[in-house]
Design an enzyme around this catalytic site. Structure first.
Site, PDB file in Angstrom:
ATOM      1  N   HIS A 136       0.820  -1.217   0.000  1.00  0.00           N
ATOM      2  CA  HIS A 136       0.000   0.000   0.000  1.00  0.00           C
ATOM      3  C   HIS A 136       0.854   1.269   0.000  1.00  0.00           C
ATOM      4  O   HIS A 136       0.412   2.315  -0.466  1.00  0.00           O
ATOM      5  CB  HIS A 136      -0.949  -0.006   1.195  1.00  0.00           C
ATOM      6  CG  HIS A 136      -2.123  -0.889   0.948  1.00  0.00           C
ATOM      7  ND1 HIS A 136      -3.302  -0.424   0.406  1.00  0.00           N
ATOM      8  CD2 HIS A 136      -2.272  -2.213   1.098  1.00  0.00           C
ATOM      9  CE1 HIS A 136      -4.131  -1.439   0.256  1.00  0.00           C
ATOM     10  NE2 HIS A 136      -3.532  -2.540   0.668  1.00  0.00           N
ATOM     11  N   THR A 137       2.071   1.160   0.500  1.00  0.00           N
ATOM     12  CA  THR A 137       2.941   2.339   0.514  1.00  0.00           C
ATOM     13  C   THR A 137       3.343   2.729  -0.908  1.00  0.00           C
ATOM     14  O   THR A 137       3.533   3.919  -1.200  1.00  0.00           O
ATOM     15  CB  THR A 137       4.156   2.080   1.429  1.00  0.00           C
ATOM     16  OG1 THR A 137       3.657   1.658   2.711  1.00  0.00           O
ATOM     17  CG2 THR A 137       5.013   3.313   1.601  1.00  0.00           C
ATOM     18  N   CYS A 168      23.771  -0.211   8.408  1.00  0.00           N
ATOM     19  CA  CYS A 168      25.205  -0.018   8.161  1.00  0.00           C
ATOM     20  C   CYS A 168      26.041  -0.567   9.312  1.00  0.00           C
ATOM     21  O   CYS A 168      27.210  -0.886   9.141  1.00  0.00           O
ATOM     22  CB  CYS A 168      25.521   1.457   7.909  1.00  0.00           C
ATOM     23  SG  CYS A 168      25.557   2.490   9.402  1.00  0.00           S
ATOM     24  N   CYS A 208      22.413   2.747  14.273  1.00  0.00           N
ATOM     25  CA  CYS A 208      22.747   1.320  14.288  1.00  0.00           C
ATOM     26  C   CYS A 208      23.463   0.934  15.572  1.00  0.00           C
ATOM     27  O   CYS A 208      23.247  -0.143  16.112  1.00  0.00           O
ATOM     28  CB  CYS A 208      23.620   0.965  13.089  1.00  0.00           C
ATOM     29  SG  CYS A 208      22.693   0.854  11.542  1.00  0.00           S
ATOM     30  N   CYS A 255      26.502   3.678  12.157  1.00  0.00           N
ATOM     31  CA  CYS A 255      25.983   5.016  12.458  1.00  0.00           C
ATOM     32  C   CYS A 255      25.452   5.065  13.897  1.00  0.00           C
ATOM     33  O   CYS A 255      25.344   4.041  14.575  1.00  0.00           O
ATOM     34  CB  CYS A 255      24.902   5.409  11.448  1.00  0.00           C
ATOM     35  SG  CYS A 255      23.349   4.533  11.663  1.00  0.00           S
ATOM     36  N   HIS A 278       9.242  -1.811  -3.269  1.00  0.00           N
ATOM     37  CA  HIS A 278      10.202  -1.964  -2.164  1.00  0.00           C
ATOM     38  C   HIS A 278      10.081  -3.319  -1.476  1.00  0.00           C
ATOM     39  O   HIS A 278      10.581  -3.491  -0.378  1.00  0.00           O
ATOM     40  CB  HIS A 278      10.005  -0.826  -1.153  1.00  0.00           C
ATOM     41  CG  HIS A 278       8.656  -0.837  -0.510  1.00  0.00           C
ATOM     42  ND1 HIS A 278       7.525  -0.368  -1.143  1.00  0.00           N
ATOM     43  CD2 HIS A 278       8.247  -1.294   0.690  1.00  0.00           C
ATOM     44  CE1 HIS A 278       6.491  -0.516  -0.348  1.00  0.00           C
ATOM     45  NE2 HIS A 278       6.885  -1.089   0.770  1.00  0.00           N
ATOM     46  N   ARG A 294      -1.933 -10.257  -0.450  1.00  0.00           N
ATOM     47  CA  ARG A 294      -0.771  -9.778  -1.204  1.00  0.00           C
ATOM     48  C   ARG A 294      -0.826 -10.298  -2.638  1.00  0.00           C
ATOM     49  O   ARG A 294      -1.179 -11.457  -2.885  1.00  0.00           O
ATOM     50  CB  ARG A 294       0.535 -10.252  -0.587  1.00  0.00           C
ATOM     51  CG  ARG A 294       1.181  -9.263   0.390  1.00  0.00           C
ATOM     52  CD  ARG A 294       1.440  -7.900  -0.220  1.00  0.00           C
ATOM     53  NE  ARG A 294       2.269  -7.053   0.620  1.00  0.00           N
ATOM     54  CZ  ARG A 294       1.816  -6.014   1.346  1.00  0.00           C
ATOM     55  NH1 ARG A 294       0.546  -5.688   1.329  1.00  0.00           N
ATOM     56  NH2 ARG A 294       2.659  -5.279   2.061  1.00  0.00           N
TER      57      ARG A 294
HETATM   58  N1  LIG Z   1       5.359   1.186   9.187  1.00  0.00           N
HETATM   59  C1  LIG Z   1       5.771   0.374   8.229  1.00  0.00           C
HETATM   60  O1  LIG Z   1       6.945  -0.013   8.182  1.00  0.00           O
HETATM   61  C2  LIG Z   1       4.829  -0.115   7.208  1.00  0.00           C
HETATM   62  C3  LIG Z   1       3.576   0.413   7.084  1.00  0.00           C
HETATM   63  N2  LIG Z   1       2.705  -0.069   6.157  1.00  0.00           N
HETATM   64  C4  LIG Z   1       1.382   0.510   6.157  1.00  0.00           C
HETATM   65  O2  LIG Z   1       0.552  -0.352   6.917  1.00  0.00           O
HETATM   66  C5  LIG Z   1      -0.797  -0.196   6.512  1.00  0.00           C
HETATM   67  C6  LIG Z   1      -1.438  -1.557   6.275  1.00  0.00           C
HETATM   68  O3  LIG Z   1      -0.881  -2.208   5.177  1.00  0.00           O
HETATM   69  P1  LIG Z   1      -1.599  -3.517   4.543  1.00  0.00           P
HETATM   70  O4  LIG Z   1      -1.835  -4.547   5.576  1.00  0.00           O
HETATM   71  O5  LIG Z   1      -0.805  -3.882   3.373  1.00  0.00           O
HETATM   72  O6  LIG Z   1      -2.985  -2.863   4.114  1.00  0.00           O
HETATM   73  P2  LIG Z   1      -4.416  -3.494   3.720  1.00  0.00           P
HETATM   74  O7  LIG Z   1      -5.192  -2.437   3.022  1.00  0.00           O
HETATM   75  O8  LIG Z   1      -4.238  -4.803   3.052  1.00  0.00           O
HETATM   76  O9  LIG Z   1      -5.108  -3.752   5.121  1.00  0.00           O
HETATM   77  C7  LIG Z   1      -5.737  -2.742   5.850  1.00  0.00           C
HETATM   78  C8  LIG Z   1      -6.970  -3.342   6.507  1.00  0.00           C
HETATM   79  O10 LIG Z   1      -7.528  -2.314   7.325  1.00  0.00           O
HETATM   80  C9  LIG Z   1      -8.944  -2.413   7.224  1.00  0.00           C
HETATM   81  N3  LIG Z   1      -9.510  -1.125   7.604  1.00  0.00           N
HETATM   82  C10 LIG Z   1      -9.615   0.003   6.853  1.00  0.00           C
HETATM   83  N4  LIG Z   1     -10.203   0.982   7.568  1.00  0.00           N
HETATM   84  C11 LIG Z   1     -10.476   0.469   8.787  1.00  0.00           C
HETATM   85  C12 LIG Z   1     -11.082   0.982   9.953  1.00  0.00           C
HETATM   86  N5  LIG Z   1     -11.532   2.235  10.010  1.00  0.00           N
HETATM   87  N6  LIG Z   1     -11.175   0.170  11.026  1.00  0.00           N
HETATM   88  C13 LIG Z   1     -10.738  -1.109  10.983  1.00  0.00           C
HETATM   89  N7  LIG Z   1     -10.164  -1.652   9.889  1.00  0.00           N
HETATM   90  C14 LIG Z   1     -10.031  -0.883   8.815  1.00  0.00           C
HETATM   91  C15 LIG Z   1      -9.198  -2.815   5.777  1.00  0.00           C
HETATM   92  O11 LIG Z   1     -10.481  -3.396   5.618  1.00  0.00           O
HETATM   93  C16 LIG Z   1      -8.059  -3.788   5.536  1.00  0.00           C
HETATM   94  O12 LIG Z   1      -8.437  -5.127   5.833  1.00  0.00           O
HETATM   95  C17 LIG Z   1      -0.758   0.715   5.278  1.00  0.00           C
HETATM   96  O13 LIG Z   1      -1.028   2.037   5.734  1.00  0.00           O
HETATM   97  C18 LIG Z   1       0.680   0.610   4.818  1.00  0.00           C
HETATM   98  O14 LIG Z   1       1.077   1.743   4.058  1.00  0.00           O
HETATM   99  C19 LIG Z   1       2.999  -1.132   5.356  1.00  0.00           C
HETATM  100  C20 LIG Z   1       4.218  -1.713   5.448  1.00  0.00           C
HETATM  101  C21 LIG Z   1       5.266  -1.197   6.311  1.00  0.00           C
HETATM  102  N1  LIG Z   2       7.712   9.002   3.118  1.00  0.00           N
HETATM  103  C1  LIG Z   2       6.569   9.089   3.993  1.00  0.00           C
HETATM  104  C2  LIG Z   2       6.582   8.025   5.050  1.00  0.00           C
HETATM  105  C3  LIG Z   2       6.470   6.651   4.500  1.00  0.00           C
HETATM  106  C4  LIG Z   2       6.829   5.680   5.580  1.00  0.00           C
HETATM  107  O1  LIG Z   2       6.422   5.821   6.707  1.00  0.00           O
HETATM  108  N2  LIG Z   2       7.605   4.669   5.254  1.00  0.00           N
HETATM  109  C5  LIG Z   2       7.944   3.652   6.198  1.00  0.00           C
HETATM  110  C6  LIG Z   2       7.883   2.364   5.570  1.00  0.00           C
HETATM  111  S1  LIG Z   2       6.290   2.008   4.919  1.00  0.00           S
HETATM  112  C7  LIG Z   2       6.534   0.652   4.062  1.00  0.00           C
HETATM  113  O2  LIG Z   2       5.688   0.159   3.384  1.00  0.00           O
HETATM  114  C8  LIG Z   2       9.352   3.851   6.721  1.00  0.00           C
HETATM  115  O3  LIG Z   2      10.269   3.084   6.521  1.00  0.00           O
HETATM  116  N3  LIG Z   2       9.506   4.874   7.458  1.00  0.00           N
HETATM  117  C9  LIG Z   2      10.759   5.195   8.071  1.00  0.00           C
HETATM  118  C10 LIG Z   2      11.568   6.083   7.187  1.00  0.00           C
HETATM  119  O4  LIG Z   2      12.676   6.434   7.610  1.00  0.00           O
HETATM  120  O5  LIG Z   2      11.107   6.427   6.076  1.00  0.00           O
HETATM  121  C11 LIG Z   2       6.440  10.454   4.632  1.00  0.00           C
HETATM  122  O6  LIG Z   2       7.323  11.291   4.433  1.00  0.00           O
HETATM  123  O7  LIG Z   2       5.423  10.633   5.319  1.00  0.00           O
HETATM  124 ZN   LIG Z   3       5.640  -1.717   2.256  1.00  0.00          ZN
HETATM  125 ZN   LIG Z   4      23.378   2.693  10.248  1.00  0.00          ZN
END
Ligand SMILES: NC(=O)C1=CN([C@@H]2O[C@H](COP(=O)(O)OP(=O)(O)OC[C@H]3O[C@@H](n4cnc5c(N)ncnc54)[C@H](O)[C@@H]3O)[C@@H](O)[C@H]2O)C=CC1
Ligand SMILES: N[C@@H](CCC(=O)N[C@@H](CSC=O)C(=O)NCC(=O)O)C(=O)O
Ligand SMILES: [Zn+2]
Ligand SMILES: [Zn+2]
Length: 382
Positions: free
Chosen positions: A50-51, A101, A107, A104, A71, A374
């Site tokens: 979704h990102t 790395c 890390c 840093c 990614h 997915r």
């Molecule tokens: N922080 C990070 O490192 C990462 C963040 N993300 C983010 O995580 C989020 C989820 O990603 P996915 O699982 O791939 O998304 P997805 O869209 O497959 O799953 C989201 C789920 O949330 C549900 N949903 C939507 N609105 C809702 C509400 N108001 N209340 C309850 N459920 C609700 C949907 O029905 C869906 O089942 C996205 O915002 C994505 O960008 C994804 C990967 C890494």
């Molecule tokens: N670029 C965005 C923020 C997007 C974001 O939060 N990316 C996550 C990974 S989401 C993966 O699907 C992340 O790695 N965040 C840490 C980072 O250092 O970017 C914005 O500017 O809002």
């Molecule tokens: Zn992602």
């Molecule tokens: Zn580092």
């Protein structure tokens, strides 16, 4: 291809995002050879996250165009630049948007998986030397999240790639490049869910279901999936959730009130896997007074902010968040691949859709449909 192509520019197919809000365009692009401390990878499979859609939509404050998105990729090292020691030609690898790395401040802190070494250039869509390795029709293309896996060949910094066993199928390991690792790590590393806990997971997509998987691994007692899509009840149970709540069917009662009642005072851990700031607030307020922790994982659109009464924090609830689950890719990802290979980590179950590279826009449509967890894209089928 590696014997002939090392040191040369490769022409291959890639899905190019020319501008925000438009479909990706399959183009022939030129991918320059890797420079010092860079690695050129043949991407064999990539997931669509979704990102990627978020940045393509134009809502990402760091999003710039034209760009090669993607990614969540796995592939094979085609060639390496001078000074690369962590991977070699022929290695099966996963690209890491959270590099490591090892040197840093971040890390070395032992407190985070966020690495600071190349974050500034990564956020600008360029390699660490501030230039791009991609060109199409005479124009430079930007890199995305240091990985750009929607190209048959990509160049990444050596700290943004990890070698894994060649016994693991790449159409599965690509998903460890983001969604599965993010949710699983959020439960197991970032929250380190305690045995016997009550957990609520808001949003049962790939990320939320991976949180469920991590909560099961750590021995949580009650795992409540909260989703507006009733179809996600079966998905939650498949991964080990004990309960399901659709917050739109509570007859006017708030979801936080409902969860507090269900858990005798509130959850020990909650996770936002939706990216909706209203949900993030509900997830915090569903936490137990005194110790409940809420982990923000979802990416909220530009300009969105979270809020709650400070009293929620004064009375001991903790609000935190993580990227890539708090997992350090080079140190910890090979272990997750081993867990997959020994049936300790579910991965196959997440794949509901498949597409060839030339149908990547259909993969984006698949991702947005309610029945998709997915979609994996075969980069060799163009
Ligand atoms: N922080 C990070 O490192 C990462 C963040 N993300 C983010 O995580 C989020 C989820 O990603 P996915 O699982 O791939 O998304 P997805 O869209 O497959 O799953 C989201 C789920 O949330 C549900 N949903 C939507 N609105 C809702 C509400 N108001 N209340 C309850 N459920 C609700 C949907 O029905 C869906 O089942 C996205 O915002 C994505 O960008 C994804 C990967 C890494
Ligand atoms: N670029 C965005 C923020 C997007 C974001 O939060 N990316 C996550 C990974 S989401 C993966 O699907 C992340 O790695 N965040 C840490 C980072 O250092 O970017 C914005 O500017 O809002
Ligand atoms: Zn992602
Ligand atoms: Zn580092």
């Amino acid at each position: 291809m590696s014997a002939n192509t090392a040191g040369k520019t490769i022409t291959c197919k890639a899905a190019v995002a020319w501008e925000a809000g438009k479909d990706l365009s399959i183009e022939e692009i030129e991918v320059e050879a890797p420079k010092a401390h860079e690695v050129r990878i043949e991407i064999v499979y990539t997931g669509v996250c979704h990102t990627d859609a978020y940045t393509l939509s134009g809502k990402d404050p760091e999003g710039a165009f034209p760009i090669v998105l993607g990614h969540e990729g796995a592939g094979i090292v085609e060639s390496v630049g001078e000074g690369v020691t962590n991977v070699k030609v022929g290695d099966n690898v996963v690209a890491l948007y959270t590099p490591e790395c090892g040197e840093c401040k971040f890390c070395k802190s032992g407190k985070t998986n966020l690495c600071g070494k190349i974050r500034a250039t990564q956020g600008k869509g360029v390699m660490p030397d501030s230039t791009s390795r991609f060109k199409c029709k005479g124009k430079e293309l930007l890199h995305f999240m240091g990985t750009s896996t929607f190209s048959q060949y990509t160049v990444v910094a050596d700290i943004s790639v990890v070698a894994i066993t060649d016994k693991a199928p790449m159409d599965r390991t690509c998903l460890l490049g983001c969604g599965i690792t993010t949710g699983y790590g959020a439960a197991v590393v970032t929250a380190n869910v305690e045995k016997g806990s009550n957990v609520a997971v808001f949003g049962a997509g790939c990320v939320g279901l991976s949180v469920v998987q991590g909560a099961v691994k750590n021995g949580a007692e009650k795992i409540i999936v909260v989703d507006v899509n009733d179809g996600k009840e079966a998905w939650g149970k498949k991964f080990g959730a004990t309960d399901f709540v659709n917050p739109t069917k509570l007859g006017g009662k708030s979801i936080q009130e409902h969860l507090v009642e269900m858990t005798d005072g509130g959850c020990d851990y909650t996770f936002d896997c939706t990216g909706n700031v209203g949900v993030m607030r509900a997830a915090l307020e569903a936490c137990h007074k005194g110790w409940g922790q809420s982990v923000v994982i979802g990416v909220a659109a530009a300009g969105q902010e979270i809020s709650t009464r400070p009293f929620q924090l004064v009375t001991g609830r903790v609000w935190k968040g993580c990227a890539f689950g708090g997992i350090k890719g080079r140190s910890q990802l090979p272990g997750l691949v081993d867990d997959y290979m020994t049936n300790k980590l579910k991965v196959d179950e997440f794949i509901t859709h498949r597409q060839p590279l030339n149908k990547i826009n259909t993969a984006f449509q698949d991702m947005k449909a309610g029945d998709c967890i997915r979609c994996v894209v075969n980069m060799r089928e163009a």
